[in-house]
Design an enzyme around this catalytic site. Structure first.
Site, PDB file in Angstrom:
ATOM      1  N   HIS A 233     -26.403  10.287  30.409  1.00  0.00           N
ATOM      2  CA  HIS A 233     -27.558  10.158  29.516  1.00  0.00           C
ATOM      3  C   HIS A 233     -27.164   9.285  28.335  1.00  0.00           C
ATOM      4  CE1 HIS A 233     -30.660  12.083  26.617  1.00  0.00           C
ATOM      5  NE2 HIS A 233     -31.205  11.079  27.268  1.00  0.00           N
TER       6      HIS A 233
ATOM      7  N   GLU B 252     -24.024  11.406  27.121  1.00  0.00           N
ATOM      8  CA  GLU B 252     -23.863  12.765  27.646  1.00  0.00           C
ATOM      9  C   GLU B 252     -23.520  12.649  29.133  1.00  0.00           C
ATOM     10  OE1 GLU B 252     -26.746  15.397  24.765  1.00  0.00           O
ATOM     11  OE2 GLU B 252     -27.708  14.441  26.476  1.00  0.00           O
TER      12      GLU B 252
ATOM     13  N   ASN C 116     -31.299  16.337  23.422  1.00  0.00           N
ATOM     14  CA  ASN C 116     -32.749  16.536  23.526  1.00  0.00           C
ATOM     15  C   ASN C 116     -33.168  18.000  23.396  1.00  0.00           C
ATOM     16  OD1 ASN C 116     -33.300  13.853  23.614  1.00  0.00           O
ATOM     17  ND2 ASN C 116     -33.480  13.728  25.836  1.00  0.00           N
TER      18      ASN C 116
HETATM   19  C1  LIG Z   1     -46.780  16.993  20.913  1.00  0.00           C
HETATM   20  C2  LIG Z   1     -46.245  15.839  21.678  1.00  0.00           C
HETATM   21  C3  LIG Z   1     -45.137  15.149  20.984  1.00  0.00           C
HETATM   22  C4  LIG Z   1     -44.221  14.488  21.939  1.00  0.00           C
HETATM   23  C5  LIG Z   1     -42.825  14.672  21.539  1.00  0.00           C
HETATM   24  C6  LIG Z   1     -41.936  14.322  22.670  1.00  0.00           C
HETATM   25  C7  LIG Z   1     -40.585  14.160  22.151  1.00  0.00           C
HETATM   26  C8  LIG Z   1     -39.749  13.393  23.092  1.00  0.00           C
HETATM   27  C9  LIG Z   1     -38.787  12.546  22.324  1.00  0.00           C
HETATM   28  C10 LIG Z   1     -37.387  12.650  22.856  1.00  0.00           C
HETATM   29  C11 LIG Z   1     -36.942  11.323  23.268  1.00  0.00           C
HETATM   30  C12 LIG Z   1     -35.612  11.379  23.898  1.00  0.00           C
HETATM   31  C13 LIG Z   1     -35.221  10.041  24.419  1.00  0.00           C
HETATM   32  C14 LIG Z   1     -33.833   9.980  24.967  1.00  0.00           C
HETATM   33  O1  LIG Z   1     -33.643  10.835  26.042  1.00  0.00           O
HETATM   34  C15 LIG Z   1     -32.738  10.176  23.968  1.00  0.00           C
HETATM   35  C16 LIG Z   1     -32.700   9.087  22.926  1.00  0.00           C
HETATM   36  O2  LIG Z   1     -32.327   7.963  23.143  1.00  0.00           O
HETATM   37  S1  LIG Z   1     -33.244   9.560  21.412  1.00  0.00           S
HETATM   38  C17 LIG Z   1     -33.139   8.098  20.442  1.00  0.00           C
HETATM   39  C18 LIG Z   1     -31.798   7.971  19.813  1.00  0.00           C
HETATM   40  N1  LIG Z   1     -31.827   6.824  18.939  1.00  0.00           N
HETATM   41  C19 LIG Z   1     -31.987   6.915  17.638  1.00  0.00           C
HETATM   42  O3  LIG Z   1     -32.084   7.985  17.090  1.00  0.00           O
HETATM   43  C20 LIG Z   1     -32.061   5.606  16.909  1.00  0.00           C
HETATM   44  C21 LIG Z   1     -32.125   5.807  15.445  1.00  0.00           C
HETATM   45  N2  LIG Z   1     -32.163   4.507  14.790  1.00  0.00           N
HETATM   46  C22 LIG Z   1     -31.060   3.816  14.450  1.00  0.00           C
HETATM   47  O4  LIG Z   1     -29.946   4.232  14.703  1.00  0.00           O
HETATM   48  C23 LIG Z   1     -31.290   2.512  13.762  1.00  0.00           C
HETATM   49  O5  LIG Z   1     -32.564   2.530  13.213  1.00  0.00           O
HETATM   50  C24 LIG Z   1     -31.144   1.267  14.713  1.00  0.00           C
HETATM   51  C25 LIG Z   1     -31.982   1.374  15.967  1.00  0.00           C
HETATM   52  C26 LIG Z   1     -29.665   1.086  15.095  1.00  0.00           C
HETATM   53  C27 LIG Z   1     -31.611   0.004  13.976  1.00  0.00           C
HETATM   54  O6  LIG Z   1     -31.036  -0.028  12.728  1.00  0.00           O
HETATM   55  P1  LIG Z   1     -31.868  -0.426  11.433  1.00  0.00           P
HETATM   56  O7  LIG Z   1     -30.928  -0.523  10.294  1.00  0.00           O
HETATM   57  O8  LIG Z   1     -32.988   0.530  11.342  1.00  0.00           O
HETATM   58  O9  LIG Z   1     -32.505  -1.836  11.771  1.00  0.00           O
HETATM   59  P2  LIG Z   1     -31.843  -3.246  11.932  1.00  0.00           P
HETATM   60  O10 LIG Z   1     -32.799  -3.988  12.792  1.00  0.00           O
HETATM   61  O11 LIG Z   1     -31.498  -3.808  10.593  1.00  0.00           O
HETATM   62  O12 LIG Z   1     -30.501  -3.036  12.784  1.00  0.00           O
HETATM   63  C28 LIG Z   1     -29.232  -2.699  12.196  1.00  0.00           C
HETATM   64  C29 LIG Z   1     -28.149  -3.442  12.920  1.00  0.00           C
HETATM   65  O13 LIG Z   1     -28.147  -3.081  14.293  1.00  0.00           O
HETATM   66  C30 LIG Z   1     -28.312  -4.226  15.106  1.00  0.00           C
HETATM   67  N3  LIG Z   1     -29.130  -3.889  16.276  1.00  0.00           N
HETATM   68  C31 LIG Z   1     -30.189  -3.076  16.297  1.00  0.00           C
HETATM   69  N4  LIG Z   1     -30.674  -2.961  17.526  1.00  0.00           N
HETATM   70  C32 LIG Z   1     -29.885  -3.731  18.320  1.00  0.00           C
HETATM   71  C33 LIG Z   1     -29.880  -4.022  19.702  1.00  0.00           C
HETATM   72  N5  LIG Z   1     -30.781  -3.497  20.533  1.00  0.00           N
HETATM   73  N6  LIG Z   1     -28.938  -4.848  20.167  1.00  0.00           N
HETATM   74  C34 LIG Z   1     -28.016  -5.382  19.365  1.00  0.00           C
HETATM   75  N7  LIG Z   1     -27.952  -5.143  18.025  1.00  0.00           N
HETATM   76  C35 LIG Z   1     -28.891  -4.337  17.519  1.00  0.00           C
HETATM   77  C36 LIG Z   1     -29.012  -5.237  14.230  1.00  0.00           C
HETATM   78  O14 LIG Z   1     -28.746  -6.549  14.648  1.00  0.00           O
HETATM   79  C37 LIG Z   1     -28.433  -4.947  12.869  1.00  0.00           C
HETATM   80  O15 LIG Z   1     -27.202  -5.596  12.722  1.00  0.00           O
HETATM   81  P3  LIG Z   1     -26.777  -6.147  11.278  1.00  0.00           P
HETATM   82  O16 LIG Z   1     -27.829  -7.124  10.919  1.00  0.00           O
HETATM   83  O17 LIG Z   1     -26.743  -4.942  10.384  1.00  0.00           O
HETATM   84  O18 LIG Z   1     -25.437  -6.726  11.482  1.00  0.00           O
HETATM   85  N1  LIG Z   2     -36.683   5.295  26.098  1.00  0.00           N
HETATM   86  C1  LIG Z   2     -35.661   6.037  25.654  1.00  0.00           C
HETATM   87  O1  LIG Z   2     -35.417   6.112  24.439  1.00  0.00           O
HETATM   88  C2  LIG Z   2     -34.787   6.767  26.630  1.00  0.00           C
HETATM   89  C3  LIG Z   2     -33.537   7.235  26.189  1.00  0.00           C
HETATM   90  C4  LIG Z   2     -32.697   7.902  27.104  1.00  0.00           C
HETATM   91  C5  LIG Z   2     -33.120   8.107  28.426  1.00  0.00           C
HETATM   92  N2  LIG Z   2     -34.344   7.614  28.802  1.00  0.00           N
HETATM   93  C6  LIG Z   2     -34.706   7.798  30.216  1.00  0.00           C
HETATM   94  O2  LIG Z   2     -34.388   6.584  30.901  1.00  0.00           O
HETATM   95  C7  LIG Z   2     -35.344   6.345  31.946  1.00  0.00           C
HETATM   96  C8  LIG Z   2     -36.000   4.994  31.729  1.00  0.00           C
HETATM   97  O3  LIG Z   2     -36.638   4.985  30.474  1.00  0.00           O
HETATM   98  P1  LIG Z   2     -37.033   3.604  29.768  1.00  0.00           P
HETATM   99  O4  LIG Z   2     -37.398   3.940  28.369  1.00  0.00           O
HETATM  100  O5  LIG Z   2     -36.023   2.550  30.046  1.00  0.00           O
HETATM  101  O6  LIG Z   2     -38.372   3.259  30.576  1.00  0.00           O
HETATM  102  P2  LIG Z   2     -39.105   1.839  30.698  1.00  0.00           P
HETATM  103  O7  LIG Z   2     -40.513   2.158  30.995  1.00  0.00           O
HETATM  104  O8  LIG Z   2     -38.774   0.971  29.548  1.00  0.00           O
HETATM  105  O9  LIG Z   2     -38.406   1.181  31.986  1.00  0.00           O
HETATM  106  C9  LIG Z   2     -38.491   1.716  33.269  1.00  0.00           C
HETATM  107  C10 LIG Z   2     -38.354   0.557  34.263  1.00  0.00           C
HETATM  108  O10 LIG Z   2     -38.200   1.099  35.574  1.00  0.00           O
HETATM  109  C11 LIG Z   2     -38.910   0.261  36.464  1.00  0.00           C
HETATM  110  N3  LIG Z   2     -39.179   1.016  37.693  1.00  0.00           N
HETATM  111  C12 LIG Z   2     -40.056   2.035  37.857  1.00  0.00           C
HETATM  112  N4  LIG Z   2     -39.967   2.502  39.126  1.00  0.00           N
HETATM  113  C13 LIG Z   2     -39.005   1.758  39.750  1.00  0.00           C
HETATM  114  C14 LIG Z   2     -38.440   1.763  41.056  1.00  0.00           C
HETATM  115  N5  LIG Z   2     -38.841   2.630  41.988  1.00  0.00           N
HETATM  116  N6  LIG Z   2     -37.461   0.862  41.345  1.00  0.00           N
HETATM  117  C15 LIG Z   2     -37.033  -0.008  40.415  1.00  0.00           C
HETATM  118  N7  LIG Z   2     -37.535  -0.055  39.163  1.00  0.00           N
HETATM  119  C16 LIG Z   2     -38.498   0.822  38.839  1.00  0.00           C
HETATM  120  C17 LIG Z   2     -40.164  -0.152  35.690  1.00  0.00           C
HETATM  121  O11 LIG Z   2     -40.746  -1.317  36.229  1.00  0.00           O
HETATM  122  C18 LIG Z   2     -39.573  -0.353  34.288  1.00  0.00           C
HETATM  123  O12 LIG Z   2     -39.170  -1.691  34.076  1.00  0.00           O
HETATM  124  C19 LIG Z   2     -36.294   7.544  31.924  1.00  0.00           C
HETATM  125  O13 LIG Z   2     -35.832   8.505  32.826  1.00  0.00           O
HETATM  126  C20 LIG Z   2     -36.177   8.038  30.476  1.00  0.00           C
HETATM  127  O14 LIG Z   2     -36.510   9.386  30.339  1.00  0.00           O
HETATM  128  C21 LIG Z   2     -35.175   6.956  27.953  1.00  0.00           C
END
Ligand SMILES: CCCCCCCCCCCCC[C@H](O)CC(=O)SCCNC(=O)CCNC(=O)[C@H](O)C(C)(C)COP(=O)(O)OP(=O)(O)OC[C@H]1O[C@@H](n2cnc3c(N)ncnc32)[C@H](O)[C@@H]1OP(=O)(O)O
Ligand SMILES: NC(=O)c1ccc[n+]([C@@H]2O[C@H](COP(=O)([O-])OP(=O)(O)OC[C@H]3O[C@@H](n4cnc5c(N)ncnc54)[C@H](O)[C@@H]3O)[C@@H](O)[C@H]2O)c1
Length: 306
Positions: A162, A174, A212
């Protein structure tokens, strides 16, 4: 020089590792990031999605992210930075046919839509054509790994990795050991995670794993608080950034993760515990998803990005 940096980043860990060739299925937010970090660390990567157009967009996003990385690493040597980007991109090829590319792969990382049946259908197909030694992992946010693995006959070579969004920036992975995952597979996954330069934590196959399990209830409470009119989304976001030190507020993070993915996650939790009011559907989230407002990736979600 760029060659020495690439060598340092890439080679020694990968040369001696069990996992050298990686197939990433799904070229969206997560799959593109996973393909990128695997390629940067010298793995040979095939990225698979359903259409050439999606894959072109994935390649564009990976290149954009790499450019942000090299802007810092090669601040005073832009040409070396360009060479680095090219070298990394050369480690990635693309395909729309997963079954035809897994034949040479050591690891399949699945990052497609968060839907159990779709993930099972994919793995069931790949299980029949992938070599016996190939390890399968899912990047699922919240589905049980054992349920996904049950579509295959390789429970011992099936686990969870993960990753966190944005993958190039987030250090944690993870590593999930499901009931059937062998110790050998789990160890190979820990080694692979370290070879990517990430920090692994070991997880059991329990709902939401570690992050999560804690993050989802927090995000749900934020949406409920907003729906009750007890705070604006802007104030809730500012409060959690300035008061709790989070880099993003909950609504910014929901937009960043994707509202479609968030809905898939929460619908799955509600299905499992329909009596829990915290998991009940959110009319607001459902409306935004129905309107195609999926967050940052579509230009609008809780906030506008264009
Ligand atoms: C009732 C219904 C409600 C529904 C609720 C449902 C809930 C479900 C939600 C759960 C989702 C889970 C998803 C998943 O399973 C788990 C996850 O992934 S959770 C997400 C975890 N991520 C975070 O928490 C991100 C938090 N954010 C940050 O850490 C920072 O904001 C950032 C993304 C790193 C960006 O930093 P900022 O300072 O904000 O912005 P900058 O744009 O200035 O960036 C700083 C620095 O980083 C470089 N950078 C950013 N992104 C990238 C990239 N993709 N690639 C390369 N470099 C990147 C950027 O260039 C900057 O560099 P610098 O200029 O400082 O040198
Ligand atoms: N978005 C997040 O922050 C996040 C973080 C951690 C884990 N995840 C998990 O990762 C997975 C992908 O999430 P995402 O945010 O990248 O979704 P996304 O919608 O950005 O991308 C999913 C991609 O999968 C492709 N796809 C769908 N079915 C397919 C198939 N059968 N064969 C090949 N490609 C197929 C779609 O065309 C799309 O480009 C999910 O299981 C999500 O829960 C998401």
């Amino acid at each position: 020089t760029v060659s020495s940096i690439t060598r340092t980043l890439c080679s020694s860990a990968v040369r001696n590792a069990a996992i050298k060739h990686v197939t990433v299925i799904g070229g969206g937010l997560m799959g593109s990031g996973i393909a990128q970090v695997a390629a940067v660390t010298g793995h040979s990567v095939v990225l698979v999605d359903t259409s050439e157009d999606i894959l072109k967009n994935s390649a564009k996003n990976i290149q954009g992210s790499l450019k942000r990385v090299v802007k810092k690493k090669f601040a005073d040597k832009p040409e070396a930075g360009e060479e680095f980007v090219q070298k990394v991109m050369n480690n990635i090829s693309t395909s729309t046919d997963a079954a035809s590319v897994v034949q040479k792969t050591d690891l399949v990382v699945e990052a497609i839509v968060e839907n159990l049946k779709v993930k099972q259908a994919l793995f069931s197909t790949l299980d029949k054509v992938a070599p016996a030694h190939t390890i399968f992992v899912s990047n699922t946010s919240s589905l049980p790994i054992a349920d996904i693995a049950s579509s295959t006959a390789r429970l011992d070579r099936f686990g969870g990795l993960h990753f966190f969004n944005p993958v190039p920036m987030m250090k944690l992975v993870e590593v999930i050991k499901a009931a059937g995952t062998s110790q050998q597979t789990f160890d190979a996954l820990l080694d692979f995670t370290k070879a990517l330069g990430k920090h692994p934590v070991s997880c059991k196959d329990t709902p939401g794993f570690i992050v999560n399990r804690l993050l989802v209830p927090y995000m749900l409470e934020a949406v409920r608080l907003y729906e009750r009119g007890h705070g604006s989304k802007e104030d809730i976001d500012v409060a959690m950034k300035l008061g709790a030190g989070y880099p993003m507020g909950p609504f910014e993070l929901l937009d960043y993760v994707g509202l479609d993915t968030s809905k898939f996650i929460i619908d799955g939790w509600y299905e499992k515990e329909p009596e829990n009011p915290l998991f009940a559907p959110s009319p607001l989230l459902n409306k935004l998803v129905a309107e195609g407002k999926l967050g940052k990736k579509t230009g609008e979600g809780f906030y506008k990005y264009k």
